[in-house]
Design a protein around this motif. Sequence first.
Motif, PDB file in Angstrom:
ATOM      1  N   ASP A 194       0.816  -1.214   0.000  1.00 53.96           N
ATOM      2  CA  ASP A 194       0.000   0.000   0.000  1.00 53.96           C
ATOM      3  C   ASP A 194       0.850   1.265   0.000  1.00 53.96           C
ATOM      4  OD1 ASP A 194      -2.383  -1.486   0.071  1.00 53.96           O
ATOM      5  OD2 ASP A 194      -2.291  -1.666   2.262  1.00 53.96           O
ATOM      6  N   PHE A 195       2.147   1.117   0.328  1.00 56.46           N
ATOM      7  CA  PHE A 195       3.049   2.264   0.364  1.00 56.46           C
ATOM      8  C   PHE A 195       3.816   2.459  -0.939  1.00 56.46           C
ATOM      9  CE2 PHE A 195       3.351   1.230   5.119  1.00 56.46           C
ATOM     10  CZ  PHE A 195       2.376   2.153   5.447  1.00 56.46           C
ATOM     11  N   ASP A 196       4.279   1.345  -1.514  1.00 58.88           N
ATOM     12  CA  ASP A 196       5.175   1.406  -2.672  1.00 58.88           C
ATOM     13  C   ASP A 196       4.638   2.200  -3.865  1.00 58.88           C
ATOM     14  OD1 ASP A 196       7.179   0.086  -1.403  1.00 58.88           O
ATOM     15  OD2 ASP A 196       6.845  -1.860  -2.344  1.00 58.88           O
ATOM     16  N   PRO A 197       3.317   2.150  -4.161  1.00 59.09           N
ATOM     17  CA  PRO A 197       2.832   2.933  -5.303  1.00 59.09           C
ATOM     18  C   PRO A 197       3.018   4.443  -5.138  1.00 59.09           C
ATOM     19  CG  PRO A 197       1.241   1.229  -4.716  1.00 59.09           C
ATOM     20  CD  PRO A 197       2.259   1.283  -3.608  1.00 59.09           C
ATOM     21  N   HIS A 198       3.232   4.893  -3.894  1.00 60.89           N
ATOM     22  CA  HIS A 198       3.362   6.329  -3.620  1.00 60.89           C
ATOM     23  C   HIS A 198       4.806   6.791  -3.486  1.00 60.89           C
ATOM     24  CE1 HIS A 198      -0.961   6.231  -2.943  1.00 60.89           C
ATOM     25  NE2 HIS A 198      -0.778   5.233  -2.084  1.00 60.89           N
ATOM     26  N   VAL A 199       5.745   5.853  -3.637  1.00 61.54           N
ATOM     27  CA  VAL A 199       7.167   6.184  -3.532  1.00 61.54           C
ATOM     28  C   VAL A 199       7.805   6.050  -4.911  1.00 61.54           C
ATOM     29  CG1 VAL A 199       9.377   5.581  -2.467  1.00 61.54           C
ATOM     30  CG2 VAL A 199       7.250   5.394  -1.141  1.00 61.54           C
ATOM     31  N   GLN A 200       8.463   7.092  -5.360  1.00 62.89           N
ATOM     32  CA  GLN A 200       9.010   7.118  -6.719  1.00 62.89           C
ATOM     33  C   GLN A 200       9.918   5.924  -7.016  1.00 62.89           C
ATOM     34  OE1 GLN A 200      11.160  10.715  -7.600  1.00 62.89           O
ATOM     35  NE2 GLN A 200      11.611  10.137  -9.713  1.00 62.89           N
ATOM     36  N   ARG A 201      10.782   5.572  -6.052  1.00 66.60           N
ATOM     37  CA  ARG A 201      11.759   4.503  -6.278  1.00 66.60           C
ATOM     38  C   ARG A 201      11.122   3.121  -6.343  1.00 66.60           C
ATOM     39  NH1 ARG A 201      14.316   1.226  -3.009  1.00 66.60           N
ATOM     40  NH2 ARG A 201      13.474   2.260  -1.168  1.00 66.60           N
ATOM     41  N   THR A 202       9.941   2.947  -5.725  1.00 66.22           N
ATOM     42  CA  THR A 202       9.363   1.607  -5.588  1.00 66.22           C
ATOM     43  C   THR A 202       8.054   1.394  -6.350  1.00 66.22           C
ATOM     44  OG1 THR A 202       8.164   2.270  -3.577  1.00 66.22           O
ATOM     45  CG2 THR A 202      10.388   1.371  -3.301  1.00 66.22           C
ATOM     46  N   GLN A 203       7.580   2.412  -7.021  1.00 61.24           N
ATOM     47  CA  GLN A 203       6.254   2.310  -7.629  1.00 61.24           C
ATOM     48  C   GLN A 203       6.178   1.323  -8.795  1.00 61.24           C
ATOM     49  OE1 GLN A 203       5.274   6.274  -8.889  1.00 61.24           O
ATOM     50  NE2 GLN A 203       7.014   6.451 -10.299  1.00 61.24           N
ATOM     51  N   HIS A 204       7.335   0.909  -9.322  1.00 67.35           N
ATOM     52  CA  HIS A 204       7.339  -0.042 -10.434  1.00 67.35           C
ATOM     53  C   HIS A 204       7.618  -1.478  -9.996  1.00 67.35           C
ATOM     54  CE1 HIS A 204       6.903   3.216 -13.258  1.00 67.35           C
ATOM     55  NE2 HIS A 204       8.004   3.803 -12.801  1.00 67.35           N
ATOM     56  N   ARG A 205       7.706  -1.715  -8.693  1.00 65.37           N
ATOM     57  CA  ARG A 205       7.886  -3.079  -8.210  1.00 65.37           C
ATOM     58  C   ARG A 205       6.677  -3.929  -8.589  1.00 65.37           C
ATOM     59  NH1 ARG A 205      10.494  -1.962  -2.143  1.00 65.37           N
ATOM     60  NH2 ARG A 205      12.614  -1.500  -2.886  1.00 65.37           N
ATOM     61  N   PRO A 206       6.848  -5.223  -8.795  1.00 62.80           N
ATOM     62  CA  PRO A 206       5.774  -6.075  -9.341  1.00 62.80           C
ATOM     63  C   PRO A 206       4.431  -5.986  -8.629  1.00 62.80           C
ATOM     64  CG  PRO A 206       7.838  -7.258  -9.397  1.00 62.80           C
ATOM     65  CD  PRO A 206       8.116  -5.979  -8.670  1.00 62.80           C
ATOM     66  N   ILE A 207       4.418  -5.994  -7.294  1.00 66.11           N
ATOM     67  CA  ILE A 207       3.138  -5.920  -6.583  1.00 66.11           C
ATOM     68  C   ILE A 207       2.541  -4.526  -6.716  1.00 66.11           C
ATOM     69  CG2 ILE A 207       1.962  -6.145  -4.364  1.00 66.11           C
ATOM     70  CD1 ILE A 207       4.064  -8.133  -3.508  1.00 66.11           C
ATOM     71  N   ALA A 208       3.368  -3.500  -6.523  1.00 69.09           N
ATOM     72  CA  ALA A 208       2.898  -2.117  -6.617  1.00 69.09           C
ATOM     73  C   ALA A 208       2.359  -1.801  -8.006  1.00 69.09           C
ATOM     74  CB  ALA A 208       4.028  -1.159  -6.267  1.00 69.09           C
ATOM     75  N   ALA A 209       2.974  -2.394  -9.028  1.00 64.71           N
ATOM     76  CA  ALA A 209       2.555  -2.146 -10.412  1.00 64.71           C
ATOM     77  C   ALA A 209       1.421  -3.062 -10.855  1.00 64.71           C
ATOM     78  CB  ALA A 209       3.748  -2.314 -11.345  1.00 64.71           C
ATOM     79  N   GLY A 210       0.970  -3.954  -9.980  1.00 61.95           N
ATOM     80  CA  GLY A 210      -0.139  -4.846 -10.302  1.00 61.95           C
ATOM     81  C   GLY A 210       0.234  -6.036 -11.162  1.00 61.95           C
ATOM     82  N   LYS A 211       1.519  -6.327 -11.271  1.00 67.59           N
ATOM     83  CA  LYS A 211       1.965  -7.438 -12.107  1.00 67.59           C
ATOM     84  C   LYS A 211       2.020  -8.761 -11.346  1.00 67.59           C
ATOM     85  CE  LYS A 211       4.647  -4.401 -15.154  1.00 67.59           C
ATOM     86  NZ  LYS A 211       5.999  -4.055 -15.658  1.00 67.59           N
ATOM     87  N   LYS A 262       0.080 -10.569  -7.870  1.00 66.13           N
ATOM     88  CA  LYS A 262      -0.933 -10.431  -6.836  1.00 66.13           C
ATOM     89  C   LYS A 262      -0.318 -10.713  -5.462  1.00 66.13           C
ATOM     90  CE  LYS A 262      -4.724 -11.777  -9.904  1.00 66.13           C
ATOM     91  NZ  LYS A 262      -5.789 -12.771 -10.166  1.00 66.13           N
ATOM     92  N   PRO A 263      -0.842 -10.061  -4.416  1.00 66.69           N
ATOM     93  CA  PRO A 263      -0.316 -10.296  -3.066  1.00 66.69           C
ATOM     94  C   PRO A 263      -0.320 -11.767  -2.649  1.00 66.69           C
ATOM     95  CG  PRO A 263      -1.697  -8.346  -3.065  1.00 66.69           C
ATOM     96  CD  PRO A 263      -1.844  -8.969  -4.424  1.00 66.69           C
ATOM     97  N   LYS A 264      -1.351 -12.513  -3.002  1.00 72.97           N
ATOM     98  CA  LYS A 264      -1.397 -13.939  -2.647  1.00 72.97           C
ATOM     99  C   LYS A 264      -0.291 -14.716  -3.359  1.00 72.97           C
ATOM    100  CE  LYS A 264      -6.320 -14.252  -1.510  1.00 72.97           C
ATOM    101  NZ  LYS A 264      -7.624 -14.887  -1.852  1.00 72.97           N
ATOM    102  N   GLU A 265       0.005 -14.327  -4.589  1.00 71.91           N
ATOM    103  CA  GLU A 265       1.112 -14.959  -5.312  1.00 71.91           C
ATOM    104  C   GLU A 265       2.433 -14.711  -4.589  1.00 71.91           C
ATOM    105  OE1 GLU A 265       1.163 -14.855  -9.916  1.00 71.91           O
ATOM    106  OE2 GLU A 265       0.022 -13.085  -9.319  1.00 71.91           O
ATOM    107  N   ALA A 266       2.612 -13.470  -4.129  1.00 74.11           N
ATOM    108  CA  ALA A 266       3.847 -13.103  -3.439  1.00 74.11           C
ATOM    109  C   ALA A 266       4.025 -13.937  -2.167  1.00 74.11           C
ATOM    110  CB  ALA A 266       3.832 -11.611  -3.105  1.00 74.11           C
ATOM    111  N   LEU A 267       2.938 -14.139  -1.430  1.00 75.78           N
ATOM    112  CA  LEU A 267       3.012 -14.958  -0.220  1.00 75.78           C
ATOM    113  C   LEU A 267       3.422 -16.388  -0.547  1.00 75.78           C
ATOM    114  CD1 LEU A 267      -0.058 -13.831   1.927  1.00 75.78           C
ATOM    115  CD2 LEU A 267       2.370 -13.426   2.381  1.00 75.78           C
ATOM    116  N   LEU A 268       2.912 -16.901  -1.652  1.00 74.82           N
ATOM    117  CA  LEU A 268       3.266 -18.256  -2.074  1.00 74.82           C
ATOM    118  C   LEU A 268       4.753 -18.341  -2.425  1.00 74.82           C
ATOM    119  CD1 LEU A 268       2.388 -21.128  -2.724  1.00 74.82           C
ATOM    120  CD2 LEU A 268       1.788 -20.361  -5.037  1.00 74.82           C
ATOM    121  N   VAL A 269       5.251 -17.335  -3.142  1.00 76.75           N
ATOM    122  CA  VAL A 269       6.671 -17.291  -3.492  1.00 76.75           C
ATOM    123  C   VAL A 269       7.516 -17.232  -2.221  1.00 76.75           C
ATOM    124  CG1 VAL A 269       8.479 -15.926  -4.611  1.00 76.75           C
ATOM    125  CG2 VAL A 269       6.275 -16.236  -5.746  1.00 76.75           C
TER     126      VAL A 269
END
Length: 288
Positions: A71-88, A90-97
């Motif tokens: 919920d924070f990364d989309p609002h930070v310039q350096r992190t807004q393109h990270r896979p979860i922040a960019a919607g690429k 899903k949070p549940k996928e990340a937990l599985l990884v």
Amino acid sequence: MDRAIDRLRQYWILARFDKPIGILILLWPALWALWVASDGKPDVLVLTVICLGVVLMRAAGCVINDYADRDFDPHVQRTQHRPIAAGKVKPKEALLVFVVLCLCAFGLVLLLNSYTILLSFVAAFLAASYPFMKRYTQLPQAYLGIAFGWAVPMAFSAQLNSIPPVAWVMYLAVVLWALVYDTMYAMVDKEDDLKIGVKSTAILFGAYDREIMGGLQLIILGLLMTVGQMIDANWPYYGGLLLAAGLSVYQQKLIFHREKTLCFKAFLNNNWFGLVVFLGLLVDYWLR
């Protein structure tokens, strides 16, 4: 097929395998510990497991960090393109990884002694809980140091099946080192963190950030000198510490004006700090 390749690529980026600097900074203290614990002759299995474990747990830490900060990364310039922040991803996928990476690391630890297996549960807890600390404490970078530095007692326990006093002196040095370099990292995001309410030592230290980090760097070097005395180190080790001291001065120069790009460069420079300390140990034990 293309979709599967894209998913794997996004997971690769999510775990920061495309940015190995974090792996290296975590790996150096583990190697310091192994070389000291083994008198310069680490067991091949232990060396392999510790190195691979560092790689996997660093990746797992990055994944759970992005999940926690989704919920924070989309609002930070350096992190807004990270896979979860960019919607690429899903949070549940990340937990599985995250779970898969932790299980792989745990599978490796099972090859070691029972003491190290028990310590691995502490490592997993620290890695999983760190990303949430920035909500509750002004010192998340210190907690990161506690988590990152845990490779030190684990390396000693894996090699010796015990943790001698020198391990805890080295551990404290690594905790403070992580506090310093992650504060440099946090200085890059300071403005964004203030806006969204994320806590960090870069904010806590305020106008005295350089002075506090300089003092901590002196303490770190002092602790590493104490390690040298405890292991009866010779000139190569202290030569490595002299180079590390020079790098610390250079880092202070980089952060002097608090420019974002130079603060990040100072963070990256800590890879060389870890390397020269290890090279000092390597040559020291090789000449014995």
